[in-house]
Design a protein around this motif. Structure first.
Motif, PDB file in Angstrom:
ATOM      1  N   PHE A 231      45.763  41.839  36.452  1.00  0.00           N
ATOM      2  CA  PHE A 231      46.225  40.392  36.034  1.00  0.00           C
ATOM      3  C   PHE A 231      45.152  39.797  34.878  1.00  0.00           C
ATOM      4  CE2 PHE A 231      46.566  35.911  36.771  1.00  0.00           C
ATOM      5  CZ  PHE A 231      47.583  35.460  36.184  1.00  0.00           C
ATOM      6  N   ALA A 232      44.124  40.088  35.356  1.00  0.00           N
ATOM      7  CA  ALA A 232      42.776  39.372  34.582  1.00  0.00           C
ATOM      8  C   ALA A 232      42.195  39.947  33.262  1.00  0.00           C
ATOM      9  CB  ALA A 232      41.623  38.857  35.539  1.00  0.00           C
ATOM     10  N   LYS A 233      42.250  41.293  33.466  1.00  0.00           N
ATOM     11  CA  LYS A 233      41.837  42.027  32.251  1.00  0.00           C
ATOM     12  C   LYS A 233      42.767  43.204  31.846  1.00  0.00           C
ATOM     13  CE  LYS A 233      38.091  42.838  34.995  1.00  0.00           C
ATOM     14  NZ  LYS A 233      36.893  43.067  35.511  1.00  0.00           N
ATOM     15  N   ASP A 234      43.949  43.193  32.455  1.00  0.00           N
ATOM     16  CA  ASP A 234      44.643  44.422  32.145  1.00  0.00           C
ATOM     17  C   ASP A 234      43.986  45.761  32.298  1.00  0.00           C
ATOM     18  OD1 ASP A 234      46.972  45.873  31.692  1.00  0.00           O
ATOM     19  OD2 ASP A 234      47.190  45.620  29.627  1.00  0.00           O
ATOM     20  N   GLU A 235      43.391  45.918  33.552  1.00  0.00           N
ATOM     21  CA  GLU A 235      42.601  47.185  33.606  1.00  0.00           C
ATOM     22  C   GLU A 235      43.047  47.663  35.183  1.00  0.00           C
ATOM     23  OE1 GLU A 235      38.470  46.109  31.332  1.00  0.00           O
ATOM     24  OE2 GLU A 235      38.346  46.441  33.554  1.00  0.00           O
TER      25      GLU A 235
ATOM     26  N   ASP B 296      38.084  37.479  45.145  1.00  0.00           N
ATOM     27  CA  ASP B 296      38.547  38.746  45.914  1.00  0.00           C
ATOM     28  C   ASP B 296      37.390  39.249  46.833  1.00  0.00           C
ATOM     29  OD1 ASP B 296      39.234  41.611  46.376  1.00  0.00           O
ATOM     30  OD2 ASP B 296      38.285  42.227  44.640  1.00  0.00           O
ATOM     31  N   THR B 297      37.778  39.314  48.293  1.00  0.00           N
ATOM     32  CA  THR B 297      36.828  39.615  49.204  1.00  0.00           C
ATOM     33  C   THR B 297      37.300  40.871  49.951  1.00  0.00           C
ATOM     34  OG1 THR B 297      35.427  39.050  51.009  1.00  0.00           O
ATOM     35  CG2 THR B 297      37.596  38.641  51.002  1.00  0.00           C
ATOM     36  N   ALA B 298      36.221  41.713  50.549  1.00  0.00           N
ATOM     37  CA  ALA B 298      36.309  42.867  51.356  1.00  0.00           C
ATOM     38  C   ALA B 298      37.597  42.901  52.271  1.00  0.00           C
ATOM     39  CB  ALA B 298      35.221  43.287  51.712  1.00  0.00           C
ATOM     40  N   GLY B 299      38.282  43.869  52.316  1.00  0.00           N
ATOM     41  CA  GLY B 299      39.388  43.972  53.664  1.00  0.00           C
ATOM     42  C   GLY B 299      38.694  44.235  54.820  1.00  0.00           C
ATOM     43  N   GLN B 300      37.351  45.119  54.665  1.00  0.00           N
ATOM     44  CA  GLN B 300      36.626  45.702  55.877  1.00  0.00           C
ATOM     45  C   GLN B 300      35.761  44.400  56.473  1.00  0.00           C
ATOM     46  OE1 GLN B 300      34.293  49.345  55.422  1.00  0.00           O
ATOM     47  NE2 GLN B 300      35.574  49.940  53.504  1.00  0.00           N
ATOM     48  N   GLU B 301      35.908  44.248  57.735  1.00  0.00           N
ATOM     49  CA  GLU B 301      35.276  43.402  58.357  1.00  0.00           C
ATOM     50  C   GLU B 301      33.755  43.018  57.900  1.00  0.00           C
ATOM     51  OE1 GLU B 301      35.826  40.168  60.324  1.00  0.00           O
ATOM     52  OE2 GLU B 301      37.415  41.244  60.261  1.00  0.00           O
ATOM     53  N   ARG B 302      33.130  44.346  58.170  1.00  0.00           N
ATOM     54  CA  ARG B 302      31.832  44.390  57.863  1.00  0.00           C
ATOM     55  C   ARG B 302      31.118  43.990  56.420  1.00  0.00           C
ATOM     56  NH1 ARG B 302      29.906  50.410  56.417  1.00  0.00           N
ATOM     57  NH2 ARG B 302      32.264  51.021  55.894  1.00  0.00           N
TER      58      ARG B 302
ATOM     59  N   GLY C 273      41.580  48.509  50.852  1.00  0.00           N
ATOM     60  CA  GLY C 273      42.431  49.745  50.076  1.00  0.00           C
ATOM     61  C   GLY C 273      43.846  49.416  49.827  1.00  0.00           C
ATOM     62  N   VAL C 274      44.284  48.382  50.021  1.00  0.00           N
ATOM     63  CA  VAL C 274      45.701  47.833  49.830  1.00  0.00           C
ATOM     64  C   VAL C 274      45.852  47.400  48.269  1.00  0.00           C
ATOM     65  CG1 VAL C 274      46.278  46.931  51.926  1.00  0.00           C
ATOM     66  CG2 VAL C 274      45.371  45.379  50.218  1.00  0.00           C
ATOM     67  N   GLY C 275      44.777  47.303  47.478  1.00  0.00           N
ATOM     68  CA  GLY C 275      44.654  47.163  46.105  1.00  0.00           C
ATOM     69  C   GLY C 275      44.457  45.830  45.493  1.00  0.00           C
ATOM     70  N   LYS C 276      43.705  45.225  46.471  1.00  0.00           N
ATOM     71  CA  LYS C 276      43.508  43.704  45.939  1.00  0.00           C
ATOM     72  C   LYS C 276      42.848  43.448  44.575  1.00  0.00           C
ATOM     73  CE  LYS C 276      41.571  42.817  49.803  1.00  0.00           C
ATOM     74  NZ  LYS C 276      41.615  44.131  50.621  1.00  0.00           N
ATOM     75  N   THR C 277      41.690  44.215  44.450  1.00  0.00           N
ATOM     76  CA  THR C 277      40.709  44.458  43.466  1.00  0.00           C
ATOM     77  C   THR C 277      41.521  44.806  42.097  1.00  0.00           C
ATOM     78  OG1 THR C 277      38.658  44.884  44.646  1.00  0.00           O
ATOM     79  CG2 THR C 277      38.600  45.291  42.614  1.00  0.00           C
ATOM     80  N   ASN C 278      42.424  45.817  42.194  1.00  0.00           N
ATOM     81  CA  ASN C 278      43.071  46.508  41.165  1.00  0.00           C
ATOM     82  C   ASN C 278      44.280  45.399  40.729  1.00  0.00           C
ATOM     83  OD1 ASN C 278      42.113  49.106  40.079  1.00  0.00           O
ATOM     84  ND2 ASN C 278      41.780  49.147  42.136  1.00  0.00           N
ATOM     85  N   LEU C 279      44.897  44.669  41.557  1.00  0.00           N
ATOM     86  CA  LEU C 279      45.677  43.543  41.150  1.00  0.00           C
ATOM     87  C   LEU C 279      45.089  42.395  40.410  1.00  0.00           C
ATOM     88  CD1 LEU C 279      47.690  43.217  44.752  1.00  0.00           C
ATOM     89  CD2 LEU C 279      48.806  43.749  42.249  1.00  0.00           C
ATOM     90  N   ILE C 280      43.910  42.133  40.818  1.00  0.00           N
ATOM     91  CA  ILE C 280      43.260  41.170  40.267  1.00  0.00           C
ATOM     92  C   ILE C 280      42.742  41.674  38.856  1.00  0.00           C
ATOM     93  CG2 ILE C 280      40.894  39.814  40.054  1.00  0.00           C
ATOM     94  CD1 ILE C 280      41.227  39.446  43.204  1.00  0.00           C
TER      95      ILE C 280
END
Ligand SMILES: Nc1nc2c(ncn2[C@@H]2O[C@H](COP(=O)(O)OP(=O)(O)OP(=O)(O)O)[C@@H](O)[C@H]2O)c(=O)[nH]1
Length: 220
Positions: free
Chosen positions: A36-40, A71-77, A26-33
């Motif tokens: 940067f990659a698609k301006d989305e 990009d990978t999940a922050g959640q362990e499971r 939930g820190v925003g990893k996917t959205n940062l990528i």
């Protein structure tokens, strides 16, 4: 860049870099990528499951660089197998949320993992994301910066939502990787061994640049 232009870039690119993003869920990893990659940007993005990839092509000085961002999940499971996630990565972005202190506290845990599984020359950028929510801030900028200095990491606060400093954070990482590669290539040439592949391209992954043991590179 359109698809045809992208194919042309692939033909001509000098380097392929792998970079990974890590940090709590939930820190925003996917959205940062995706910024940067698609301006989305997505307000309703779901937790990542397993591993996802994105690419961005850029030019640094006279070199064409394709960066593959993992990009990978922050959640362990939901996480992918750790060692293969880090294998070959030249750069890492370690992300926390400036409005959630626990995500900053956990940066230490992520850094331990990164140092265990990542290469010694890896460029690491510590990123305090969600700077648009400064009114709910739980981690002061100076604290993030101070910690980064202690651990010899680059540091930046970003907002994927408002597109602040996202480009700058990724470019800092890619440019630093390029500097290290250029330095190593020069060393290799001086030592008389060519890194060139049969295609004539110099495709660099971590094994080629971790010949000497050094601490992670910092932004100074
Ligand atoms: N206000 C604000 N919200 C953001 C920002 N970046 C991401 N978010 C929101 O934070 C939530 C989580 O974002 P993600 O990008 O999915 O987080 P993640 O780190 O990839 O999460 P995992 O996949 O579970 O590890 C989403 O609701 C996003 O819209 C930002 O810069 N500002």
């Amino acid at each position: 860049m359109d698809v045809a232009a992208d194919d042309a870039f692939d033909e001509q690119c000098d380097y392929l870099f792998k970079a990974v993003l890590i940090g709590d869920s939930g820190v925003g990893k996917t959205n940062l990528i995706s910024r940067f990659a698609k301006d989305e940007f997505r307000l309703d993005s779901k937790p990542t499951i397993g591993v996802e990839f994105a690419y961005r092509n850029i030019k640094v000085i006279d070199k064409l660089i394709k960066t593959q961002i993992w990009d990978t999940a922050g959640q362990e499971r939901f996480r992918a197998i750790t060692s293969s996630y880090y294998r070959g990565a030249l750069g890492a972005m370690l992300v926390y949320d400036i409005t959630k202190r626990a995500t900053f506290v956990n940066v230490r845990k992520w850094l331990r993992e990164l140092r265990e599984f990542g290469g010694d020359d890896m460029v690491v950028v510590l990123v305090g994301n969600k700077s648009d929510l400064a009114q709910s801030r739980e981690v002061e900028k100076e604290e993030g910066k101070g910690y980064a200095e202690t651990e010899r990491l680059c540091f930046m606060e970003t907002s994927a939502l408002q597109n602040q400093n996202v480009e700058e954070a990724f470019l800092e990482m890619i440019t630093k990787i390029h500097d290290i590669i250029s330095h190593k290539s020069l060393e290799t040439k001086i030592n008389g061994t060519s890194l060139n592949l049969p295609s004539g391209k110099e495709i660099h992954i971590a094994d080629e640049v971790t010949a000497t043991k050094q601490p992670n590179y910092c932004c100074s």
